[in-house]
Design a protein around this motif. Structure first.
Motif, PDB file in Angstrom:
ATOM      1  N   UNK A 175      50.248  29.701  33.831  1.00 33.05           N
ATOM      2  CA  UNK A 175      51.144  30.625  33.048  1.00 33.05           C
ATOM      3  C   UNK A 175      50.222  31.661  32.552  1.00 33.05           C
ATOM      4  N   UNK A 176      48.873  31.617  32.035  1.00 35.82           N
ATOM      5  CA  UNK A 176      47.883  32.547  31.906  1.00 35.82           C
ATOM      6  C   UNK A 176      47.720  33.684  32.833  1.00 35.82           C
ATOM      7  N   UNK A 177      47.608  33.383  34.099  1.00 36.61           N
ATOM      8  CA  UNK A 177      47.470  34.040  35.156  1.00 36.61           C
ATOM      9  C   UNK A 177      48.746  35.093  35.422  1.00 36.61           C
ATOM     10  N   UNK A 178      49.904  34.658  35.290  1.00 32.64           N
ATOM     11  CA  UNK A 178      51.258  35.343  35.268  1.00 32.64           C
ATOM     12  C   UNK A 178      51.315  36.079  34.416  1.00 32.64           C
ATOM     13  N   UNK A 179      50.636  36.199  33.228  1.00 39.72           N
ATOM     14  CA  UNK A 179      50.831  36.987  32.091  1.00 39.72           C
ATOM     15  C   UNK A 179      49.764  37.744  31.681  1.00 39.72           C
ATOM     16  N   UNK A 180      48.610  37.349  31.616  1.00 38.25           N
ATOM     17  CA  UNK A 180      47.441  37.931  31.097  1.00 38.25           C
ATOM     18  C   UNK A 180      46.095  37.770  31.949  1.00 38.25           C
ATOM     19  N   UNK A 181      45.594  38.815  32.464  1.00 42.77           N
ATOM     20  CA  UNK A 181      45.846  40.216  31.985  1.00 42.77           C
ATOM     21  C   UNK A 181      46.557  41.135  33.122  1.00 42.77           C
ATOM     22  N   UNK A 182      47.345  40.194  34.006  1.00 40.35           N
ATOM     23  CA  UNK A 182      48.253  40.948  34.903  1.00 40.35           C
ATOM     24  C   UNK A 182      49.271  41.779  34.144  1.00 40.35           C
ATOM     25  N   UNK A 183      49.777  41.542  33.235  1.00 36.55           N
ATOM     26  CA  UNK A 183      50.695  42.484  32.479  1.00 36.55           C
ATOM     27  C   UNK A 183      49.777  43.709  31.894  1.00 36.55           C
ATOM     28  N   UNK A 184      48.823  43.786  31.820  1.00 36.85           N
ATOM     29  CA  UNK A 184      48.159  44.966  31.465  1.00 36.85           C
ATOM     30  C   UNK A 184      47.476  45.633  32.742  1.00 36.85           C
TER      31      UNK A 184
END
Length: 517
Positions: A50-59
């Motif tokens: 969940x962390x890898x798919x959201x942050x910092x990916x979405x930045x």
């Protein structure tokens, strides 16, 4: 309908992150409390996913495994998060990952929101067939839905229609990053790149050339644009051979000597600026350490000093490089030039097979001449923090300067409302309760928002004024993740209801069992 979280601060804070048809999730979202979110669960529950798919990916917006996956494993390609390595029942899957930021104007009370999202479509045998990004002032579940009434994720075109007048859809990560920076941070391209750790940029793209690969049924097709023209591989090889020959001719021994002399003059001034900037950043970090009250009882400071493996003569050259180049005497310029020439000559001797560019890059890397240290104030004097200490004290000695560095970096943002977000994967493992409480209290002391994962940590300490907790549970061989939500308000931990939004109400109740949690 669950009430959406409201922003409480004048600066941007993360309010929610969410996944739609990604990994083992159908539609799922995780709420923050006071800018903090803990994803808790045993190994294998997917909290790091969940962390890898959201942050910092979405930045960042870079889909390559080295940017997305915590371990940088090149085998963990993005399409696996949709097709699950062939275990998903359909050959195609379209999903979204998103994050919502919010802030509140202290004077008017008006609320502002920014939602960042990435849409991903994977097809068996083709990998990621298409992806796109969006930045909008709409809120998922209020005036924006990422799924249609049947629960199917929106296509790119339908999303573009949904955000018309409120935001923009981007097909290129670079344009998306620029939009995110302008919407939230105001750092500028270079400093925003540092924020999301884009140090490893493609060497071709820096010179106006590009190379990309795409999967087709019979294999892989590589498209190359060189000097503004598409090139076949044989033609590219001839063009490169011709350019290398021309550059070799140009860089004759005499011309190389002239060029080196010119570079020495330019590089010396640049090094002076870089070293001065680094020292100012260290002072800013130490100011953060001095000004932020903590409950650790430790006084720490960062020192940036010549490395124990520094080249001979660095001390004298460094004193000159710390001064303004405009104030140098002819003797100063000569001394700095001789020092830099010695570094180039030594690199050429040590690496006879290297190119001239490689020699210059290694020889003039001022970072290799220095090292960071952490010192602790003890019995009236500063001593190295690497001395005898408990495991908790060692963690604190590392965590405090890192948090100070993050706080200092965010303080330099052009926008006074910039978010102050950090991520911690498997935070503070193997540390005693008291030290963990102090480390988590530092996040509040440095005014940092956080998304963190842990197998056992609950983060329910008096030092933490508030945090949202999502307990993830999963049974092997079952494509389901159970999410149990809690919230800590600084005194009490309470169960929290699952968010259910109007956008999902069209899905029939008897279909809920069939949806992946």
């Amino acid at each position: 309908m669950t009430v959406l979280p409201a922003p409480l601060r004048s600066r941007w804070q993360p309010l929610r992150i969410g996944l739609v048809d990604l990994f083992h999730y159908d539609v799922e979202e995780f709420h923050f409390r006071d800018g903090r979110l803990l994803l808790r669960g045993n190994n294998g529950t997917g909290k790091s996913k969940v962390l890898a798919l959201t942050l910092p990916f979405l930045l960042d917006g870079d889909l390559t495994p080295r940017r997305v996956e915590p371990d940088g494993d090149p085998g963990k390609r993005m399409e696996w998060n949709l097709l699950l390595g062939g275990d998903h029942p359909h050959p195609e899957r379209l999903g979204y990952t998103w994050i919502e930021f919010g802030r509140r104007d202290d004077t008017s009370g008006e609320e502002y929101f920014r939602t960042l999202a990435c849409g991903l479509k994977a097809v068996t045998g083709r990998g990621i067939a298409r992806h796109w990004f969006v930045v909008t002032d709409q809120r998922v579940g209020r005036d924006l839905s990422l799924v249609d009434p049947t629960g199917t994720a929106l296509s790119r075109d339908r999303l573009a229609e949904a955000v018309t007048g409120h935001g923009m859809v981007y097909d290129q990560a670079r344009a998306y990053r620029r939009a995110v920076d302008e919407a939230l941070f105001g750092l500028g391209e270079q400093r925003y790149a540092a924020l999301v750790d884009l140090a490893l940029q493609d060497a071709l793209s820096r010179h106006g050339h590009t190379a990309s690969a795409r999967m087709v049924e019979d294999g892989m097709v590589v498209d190359i644009v060189y000097q503004g023209r598409e090139r076949a591989v044989p033609e590219l090889a001839e063009a490169l051979a011709a350019e290398v020959g021309e550059l070799t001719r140009i860089l004759s021994a005499h011309e190389r000597e002239i060029l080196e002399t010119h570079l020495i003059t330019e590089v010396a001034g640049t090094l002076q600026e870089l070293i001065g900037t680094a020292e100012r950043q260290v002072r800013a970090m130490n100011a953060e350490l001095e000004e932020r009250p903590t409950s650790t009882g430790m006084r720490l400071r960062l020192v940036w000093r010549p490395s124990r493996k520094a080249p001979t003569g660095l001390d004298r050259a460094r004193e000159r490089l710390r001064q303004s180049a405009d104030a140098w005497t002819p003797e100063d310029r000569s001394a700095v030039g001789e020092f830099l020439q010695e570094q180039i000559a030594r690199q050429q001797t040590d690496d006879a097979a290297g190119t001239w560019l490689e020699h210059l890059t290694a020889a003039l890397d001022y970072r290799a001449w220095h090292e960071f240290g952490v010192e602790r104030h003890q019995q009236g004097r500063w001593v190295p923090a690497t001395g005898p200490a408990s495991g908790g004290e060692r963690v604190l000695a590392v965590s405090v300067p890192l948090f100070a560095a993050a706080s200092s970096h965010y303080a330099s943002a052009g926008s006074p409302h910039a978010p102050r977000l950090v991520t911690l994967d498997e935070a503070f493992a193997g540390v005693d309760d008291d030290s963990r409480a102090k480390c988590l209290g530092l996040l509040h002391a440095f005014d940092l928002d956080v998304v963190m994962t842990s197998e056992r940590e609950w983060a329910c300490y008096p030092q933490v004024p508030g945090i949202a907790i999502a307990q993830l549970s999963r049974v092997d061989e079952m494509a389901v993740v159970l999410v149990t939500r809690w919230e800590w308000d600084g005194a009490t931990r309470r169960r929290r209801e699952d968010p259910v939004h109007q956008q999902h109400s069209a899905v029939r109740a008897d279909d809920q069992e069939a949806l992946w949690t």
